[in-house]
Motif scaffolding. Structure first.
Motif, short mmCIF file in Angstrom:
data_model
loop_
_atom_site.label_atom_id
_atom_site.label_comp_id
_atom_site.label_asym_id
_atom_site.label_seq_id
_atom_site.Cartn_x
_atom_site.Cartn_y
_atom_site.Cartn_z
N ALA A 22 0.83 -1.22 0.00
CA ALA A 22 0.00 0.00 0.00
C ALA A 22 0.86 1.26 0.00
O ALA A 22 0.48 2.28 -0.57
CB ALA A 22 -0.92 -0.01 1.21
N ALA A 23 2.02 1.16 0.62
CA ALA A 23 2.88 2.34 0.74
C ALA A 23 3.55 2.72 -0.58
O ALA A 23 4.17 3.78 -0.68
CB ALA A 23 3.95 2.10 1.82
N ASP A 24 3.45 1.85 -1.57
CA ASP A 24 4.15 2.10 -2.84
C ASP A 24 3.23 2.56 -3.95
O ASP A 24 3.67 2.78 -5.08
CB ASP A 24 4.86 0.82 -3.30
N LEU A 25 1.94 2.65 -3.67
CA LEU A 25 0.98 3.00 -4.72
C LEU A 25 0.11 4.16 -4.24
O LEU A 25 -0.12 4.31 -3.04
CB LEU A 25 0.08 1.80 -5.06
N PRO A 26 -0.40 4.95 -5.17
CA PRO A 26 -1.34 6.01 -4.80
C PRO A 26 -2.78 5.50 -4.89
O PRO A 26 -3.02 4.39 -5.36
CB PRO A 26 -1.09 7.05 -5.89
N SER A 27 -3.71 6.31 -4.45
CA SER A 27 -5.11 6.04 -4.80
C SER A 27 -5.28 6.37 -6.28
O SER A 27 -4.56 7.19 -6.83
CB SER A 27 -6.05 6.89 -3.95
N ARG A 70 13.59 0.30 -3.07
CA ARG A 70 12.74 0.21 -4.25
C ARG A 70 11.28 0.10 -3.89
O ARG A 70 10.42 0.62 -4.60
CB ARG A 70 13.17 -0.97 -5.13
N THR A 71 10.96 -0.64 -2.85
CA THR A 71 9.59 -0.66 -2.33
C THR A 71 9.71 -0.48 -0.82
O THR A 71 10.79 -0.66 -0.24
CB THR A 71 8.87 -1.98 -2.62
N ALA A 72 8.58 -0.14 -0.21
CA ALA A 72 8.60 0.14 1.23
C ALA A 72 9.11 -1.07 2.01
O ALA A 72 9.73 -0.92 3.06
CB ALA A 72 7.21 0.54 1.69
N GLN A 73 8.81 -2.28 1.52
CA GLN A 73 9.24 -3.48 2.23
C GLN A 73 10.72 -3.81 2.03
O GLN A 73 11.29 -4.58 2.78
CB GLN A 73 8.45 -4.70 1.73
N ALA A 74 11.28 -3.28 0.95
CA ALA A 74 12.63 -3.73 0.58
C ALA A 74 13.68 -3.14 1.52
O ALA A 74 13.48 -2.10 2.14
CB ALA A 74 12.92 -3.30 -0.86
N TRP A 75 14.78 -3.82 1.61
CA TRP A 75 15.90 -3.34 2.41
C TRP A 75 16.46 -2.08 1.76
O TRP A 75 16.29 -1.84 0.57
CB TRP A 75 16.99 -4.41 2.49
N ALA A 76 17.17 -1.30 2.57
CA ALA A 76 17.79 -0.08 2.06
C ALA A 76 18.85 -0.42 1.02
O ALA A 76 19.70 -1.27 1.25
CB ALA A 76 18.42 0.71 3.21
N ILE A 77 18.77 0.25 -0.11
CA ILE A 77 19.87 0.18 -1.09
C ILE A 77 21.04 0.99 -0.52
O ILE A 77 22.17 0.55 -0.50
CB ILE A 77 19.42 0.72 -2.46
N VAL A 78 20.70 2.17 -0.05
CA VAL A 78 21.61 2.99 0.74
C VAL A 78 20.76 3.73 1.76
O VAL A 78 19.61 4.07 1.48
CB VAL A 78 22.35 4.03 -0.15
#
Lengths: 157, 789, 283
Positions: free
Chosen positions: B714-719, C187-195
């Motif tokens: 959810a944190a990666d997409l907008p509405s 890259r995504t909120a779940q992903a580990w930090a690239i930096v």
């Protein structure tokens, strides 16, 4: 190892192997199959339950670690015909399709709203970052959480 | 023609879903929930190498492990091993290699099944895998498609070629190119994706004591098709096989399959006389569930200097993976018809080469062939616009089929029944604020803002509602595309709608009830939709290709209407009038002009049940059935717009605004329609920005877990901003079109067009998917270096 | 998804835990919050003989003020750390870095000590701990010892904590009133930090008086960007910060993977350091 865990209001005593994951014990040990497994890397959050009141991924807790604790699953959130406001909101806002992520989404939402009764859209989205859904694109899940906040008297900012 | 009236009470309303109560309370019946007494749990030893000869396989060690009942390699399994079926031999000379459930002699991709262990519990089955002795003589892996078809490549299958087939359609592009003022040529890489439905696959097979019947519960989209295939593969008489898809947690094409594991579980349950169960781990899923996309697309468009399209040439390499699954070869052909998109042109040349590699087999994934086609055409139209110095929307407008030109037969040979691209586009532009965003873009460019803005357009159509059986036959698909429905009015007035569709999140129970309710006048809550069990709903072609409403909905409508006609005869008899004198309104037959004389449908049903007083020649019970073969595909369309922010310092991309205006014809339940659009958008956007399943040169998967395969949260997409225009289909009696795949088909090019649009002043003309920050940053660096040089 | 069989002990004191580790030998494994260990167990990438569950040792939980420092028990959960008024007031950087760890469920179980002792180069808190000049109390068969951050992080997934030792607590000098920001690039909120860049600064008269900067995932261990810290003193605007940040990649040795190669990571270190410091400084 002998454990005693209160799950959805019933105290269960059982012998478990230390390697047994909490989610496996819930599902296979005591038949709480409402909580599901979606991955093996802690990403999906489908197995989210409340452990002593806080959301946890039940794949990432050993059953022996829950000894003496209280667990709430999707099946214990409301009784009989009663609906928890979060459940009502998800239905009203079409916040689910296949429903596989739903137990985890709902439990994460319950935790999120207990900590932040009036979350903004950004806070909702960040608050659910530990739960993956493949059907809804999250749009209606976010609406559901905001609506649940409203139903519970907090309202969304 | 019947006189049945739409009561208007249920159709078209955003009724909340019947399905949700159990899903929201954890009372769902997932396949993995099934725990039968005496069950043996199966664990699978999978190949860790992409290509190798099995030089040693000894499963005997597993047998001495606790709780282990049996263990098999291909040798021990013998004739039960079977071969996984492919039902779409697209050409006469297609190479269709064998596909044993357990690898024989050679493994061909990481995740290939090598051996199985069955134990009385899952943990001991998994533990015992470690006791199997296996050795591989590793062979060079074939990963890259162009290398695979080059001379001297190692062969995935020793008994054939890495070229599976070559398929051609159309021709004459060279003539168009010769007359063209402008020719634009691009190579697009449509990367491999993993369906990643949330519910991992699970299978339970049980010999049911009282008879010879074997029941198979599987997390599948296709219980009916699977039953036929299992019977053919295993030799179990079809009438002794019952296949049930319990609640299924998503599919997106990934559960449109007859999987190795389904064969193994069925065969071993029969052999051992006990229930056998297998549930995959997510790590297994990522290498053993079929993948999607994975095409190299060479596309060339020829146009006049005023922008008029003259012709299109498409040359594809399509990765089959290591084996052919159910419709692997046909997926690119579902896209073949869609490369011309919504545009008029005279010439179209298409060639596709199917290629074997040492990778997980590919097959249908949300859109199956059509997202790839839409991506290529919508991307190259933007590139042509840039070449011509035209606004990309203007170029589209100039070439699309005008609403008054429908029905329109495209250069690919499809006849689009209806459409109104002008209306959808006008609405999308209004919601998006196109002109304002163009102004902001100009301002950011002028000021050299490190965050650049791009506008991505996708004006798409697709063919779905699979499918007219005759068309499928012409394409050498071995089955039909019809759908079945039986409607039963029970003595108590309750209704059973028995459908051959097999939902896994789409809300069929609600929507089908709405259709039946609108015809029968029975409240939605009194209608039960029975599905996904060959024992209770014996006829059907299941759910995929956005077909369930488009095809199955027609069957529900027709069966319901037929039921009303039978009821009318009985009601006329009861009311002692002529059937022609009856009108049927809101579930009650009334004698025209005599309000007192009426008979509710429920009373007719009870009369049909007691059969005490039926008219001559009318059989007891009140039910009707219909099997419908669609007249044509359905052609939803829409205009999608994306505003993309690109951080030129880091390469990170942000989707700021997404507008989707779709035309899916008549909407049975707009709430569900919108949900389908949202989900499709997320998957299409994820292809553009996040997801990709890649291999190293040795064939090792690089994204084989949800930690490495980046599904957006959810944190990666907008509405999203969504709306619909409604142009009813004229070939589908309800006026509906498919919607399940539209969002996934439309959105990917909108996103990439937006990114390229943001960066075009730098000289950037393409960004490979997924548009990861490093990919974008590298493109910017290369463009800057090129510009300086 | 099913771990290998192992023995399990649940000590209630540090001494018991150390004794259990000694008895368990080389294949004994400490379970703190378990949020790094459990995935490894589920995937059978680890096969411990005994798991020593330290989650019920009261003496290693909690956050307390000790003069000029805040002492955080190793077994304190991320959620407790980020929600702590003491941490928010005196160690804003740690609160922010901790809030960016994984997701709420994992933060409810995972512990500060567990994450630091796990020493994942992509973990968010090691860089913050380095920037905040943390010191670590480690208990072993020979008693307790204290180690500074520069000696604590040894290599990839390797710290000064030995196989028969337990991390007891983390001591961090207060940075009361310092501005802070943790800039996580993924890259995504779940992903580990690239930096990731952990930056905290003390402002004086609109200029940076002192700066502490730690970098995530640009080397086997967290990196202190000391040359940037020095160059930042006196910086009062974005341009000065950006100029100082140019040396952020000095001394880094990033790996290359599918998300980022070494050159890109070093580039990000410079860009993100400037951004993190700007936000920390409010400039």
């Amino acid at each position: 190892m002998r454990i005693s865990v209160s799950v959805d209001g019933t105290v269960y005593e059982d012998d478990v192997e230390p390697r047994t994951l909490l989610v496996h014990w819930l599902r296979q040990g005591i038949g709480k199959v409402g909580t599901v497994v979606g991955c093996d890397t802690s990403n999906c959050g489908a197995c989210t339950v409340l452990l002593d009141g806080r959301s946890v991924k039940s794949c990432s807790v050993l059953a022996v670690q829950a000894d003496g604790s209280t667990v709430t699953t999707i099946q214990g959130l409301s009784t009989g015909e009663e609906w928890h406001p979060v459940q009502t909101a998800f239905k009203e806002c079409h916040g689910l399709q296949c429903g596989y992520c739903t137990p985890g989404m709902v439990m994460s939402t319950v935790d999120l709203l207990s900590e932040n009764p009036s979350p903004s859209e950004a806070e909702i989205r960040e608050g659910l970052e530990g739960n993956l859904c493949r059907c809804t694109g999250y749009h209606n899940i976010v609406k559901s959480v905001a609506y649940a906040a409203e139903l519970m008297g907090g309202g969304s900012r | 023609m019947t006189e049945v009236l739409d009561t208007g009470t249920a159709l078209g309303r955003p009724i909340r879903r019947k399905e949700d109560a159990k899903l929201l309370h954890g009372r769902t019946n997932w396949t993995d929930n099934i725990q039968l007494p005496g069950t043996l749990h199966m664990a699978i030893l999978r190949s860790p190498v992409a290509h190798g000869r099995i030089t040693k396989l000894d499963v005997s060690g597993a047998l001495s492990r606790p709780n282990v009942v049996a263990a098999y390699g291909a040798k021990e399994l013998g004739d039960l091993n079977g071969s996984i079926p492919c039902v779409w031999p697209v050409t006469d000379d297609i190479f269709m290699p064998g596909f044993p459930a357990l690898a024989v002699d050679k493994v061909r991709h990481v995740g290939d099944c090598v051996a199985v262990v069955l134990a009385t519990d899952a943990k001991h089955a998994v533990d015992a895998l470690e006791a199997i002795e296996v050795e591989y003589d590793t062979l060079p892996a074939v990963v890259d498609m162009e290398a695979a078809i080059a001379a001297g490549s190692p062969l995935v299958h020793d008994d054939g070629s890495n070229t599976c087939y070559v398929y051609n359609l159309g021709g004459g592009y060279e003539e168009a190119a010769a007359q063209a003022d402008v020719v634009v040529k691009r190579r697009f890489i449509n990367q491999r994706l993993i369906p990643a439905f949330m519910e991992p696959r699970a299978v339970v097979a049980a010999p049911m004591g009282m008879s010879d019947e074997i029941t198979l519960w599987s997390a599948t989209q296709i219980p009916h098709v699977l039953r036929v295939l299992l019977a053919l593969v295993t030799g179990i008489p079809e009438n002794n096989l019952r296949v049930v898809a319990p609640d299924v947690g998503g599919g997106f094409g990934g559960k449109l399959q007859c999987y190795r594991e389904e064969i193994l579980v069925t065969q071993l349950a029969r052999k051992l006389g006990r229930p056998v169960k297998w549930t995959e781990t997510r790590s297994e899923d990522m290498v053993a569930t079929h993948h999607g996309r994975d095409q190299i697309q060479d596309i060339e468009i020829a146009a006049k200097s005023d922008g008029t399209f003259l012709g299109l040439k498409v040359t594809l390499l399509a990765n089959m993976g290591a084996y052919l699954q159910i419709i692997t070869p046909g997926v690119p052909l579902l896209g073949m018809f869609m490369y011309p998109g919504i545009y008029k042109m005279d010439k179209y040349s298409f060639t596709c080469t199917g290629v074997f590699t040492n990778t997980t087999p590919t097959d249908a994934y949300r859109g199956a062939g059509r997202p790839e086609a839409t991506y290529a055409i919508e991307r190259i139209v933007d590139e042509l616009a840039a070449e011509l110095g035209m606004d990309p929307m203007e170029l589209r407008r100039k070439n699309w089929i005008a609403h008054e030109e429908f029905p329109y037969t495209t250069v690919a040979g499809l006849t689009y029944d209806t459409g109104n691209y002008e209306a959808a586009t006008a609405r999308a532009l209004e919601l998006f604020g196109y002109d304002e965003l163009r102004a902001e873009q100009a301002q950011r460019r002028a000021s050299g803002d490190p965050v650049q803005l791009g506008i991505g357009i996708s004006t798409f159509t697709e063919m779905c509602g699979l499918a007219p059986s005759r068309t499928l036959g012409a394409l050498k698909y071995v089955a039909g595309g019809w759908e079945h429905c039986t409607v039963r009015l029970l003595p108590t007035g309750k209704v059973e709608v028995v459908t051959g569709t097999s939902p896994h999140g789409q809300g069929h129970e609600t929507a089908w009830s709405q259709i039946a309710s609108s015809i029968l006048g029975v409240p939605v809550e009194d209608i039960e939709v029975i599905h996904s069990d060959t024992g209770r709903a014996p006829y059907g072609m299941d759910t995929y290709g956005s077909r369930s409403l488009a095809v199955g909905g027609q069957a529900i409508k027709l069966a319901s209407e037929r039921l009303v006609e039978k009821a009318r005869i009985i009601a006329a008899h009861q009311l002692e009038c002529s059937a022609d004198d009856l009108e049927f309104v809101e579930g009650t037959f009334r004698v025209k002009g005599d309000a007192e004389k009426a008979q509710p449908l429920g009373a007719v049903a009870f009369a049909a049940f007691t059969a005490h007083n039926l008219p001559d020649g009318v059989e007891p019970t009140l039910q009707a059935e219909a099997t419908v073969d669609p007249e044509d595909f359905s052609y939803p369309h829409g205009t999608h717009l994306a505003a993309m922010e690109v951080d030129t310092e880091t390469g990170k991309v942000r989707l700021r605004t997404y507008v989707a205006v779709d035309d899916v014809g008549v909407q049975v339940n707009p709430m569900i329609v919108e949900g389908q659009v949202h989900g499709g958008l997320a998957q299409g956007i994820a292809q553009a920005l996040y997801e990709g399943a890649f291999y190293d040169e040795d064939g090792n998967p690089q994204n084989a877990s949800l930690a490495d395969y980046l599904i957006p949260s959810a944190a990666d997409l907008p509405s999203f901003v969504t709306d619909r225009t409604v142009t009813p289909s004229t070939t589908h009696p309800l006026g509906t079109k498919g919607v399940g795949e539209a969002g996934a088909i439309a959105s990917t090019p909108a996103i990439i067009n937006g990114i390229v649009d943001a960066l075009r002043p730098l000289g950037i003309t393409d960004i490979n998917m997924p548009a990861a920050p490093m990919t974008v940053w590298r493109a910017i660096q290369a463009a800057k270096a090129g510009g300086a040089a | 998804m099913i771990p290998v069989a192992f023995d399990y002990v649940r000590p209630t004191s540090v001494d018991e835990a150390v004794a259990a580790l000694v008895a368990g030998g080389e294949d004994a494994k400490v379970l703190a919050g378990g949020q790094s260990l459990m995935p490894v167990l589920r995937l059978r990438m680890a096969a411990p003989s005994v798991v020593v569950d330290c989650s019920r040792i009261d003496e290693i939980r909690g956050i307390r003020e000790e003069g000029d420092a805040i002492v955080i028990g190793a077994g304190t959960t991320h959620h407790a750390v980020m929600s702590s008024a003491l941490v928010q007031q005196h160690l804003s950087l740690l609160a922010k870095a901790t809030a960016s760890v994984a997701d709420p469920q994992i933060r409810h179980r995972g512990t500060l000590g567990g994450a630091l002792a796990h020493a994942d180069p992509a973990g968010d808190q090691p860089a913050a701990a380095a920037a905040l000049d943390a010191s670590f109390t480690i208990a072993g068969p020979g008693g307790r010892r204290t180690v500074g951050a520069s000696d604590f992080f040894v290599d990839y997934f390797t710290t000064a904590v030995g196989p028969d030792e337990v991390l007891v607590d983390v001591r961090l000098p207060k940075r009361t009133g310092w501005g802070a920001h943790y800039e996580k690039f993924n890259r995504t909120a779940q992903a580990w930090a690239i930096v990731g860049v952990a930056a905290t600064v003390r402002m004086d008269g609109g200029r940076i008086a002192e700066a502490r900067i730690g970098l995530t995932n640009v080397a086997p261990t967290p990196v202190r960007a000391r040359s940037v810290e020095a160059a930042l003193v006196g910086a009062g605007d974005a341009a000065a910060i950006a100029a100082a940040a140019q040396s952020a990649a000095d001394g880094t040795s990033p790996t290359s993977d599918q998300h980022a190669d070494a050159e890109y990571r070093q580039h990000l270190a410079r860009v993100l350091t400037a951004r993190a410091v700007q936000k920390a400084a409010g400039l």
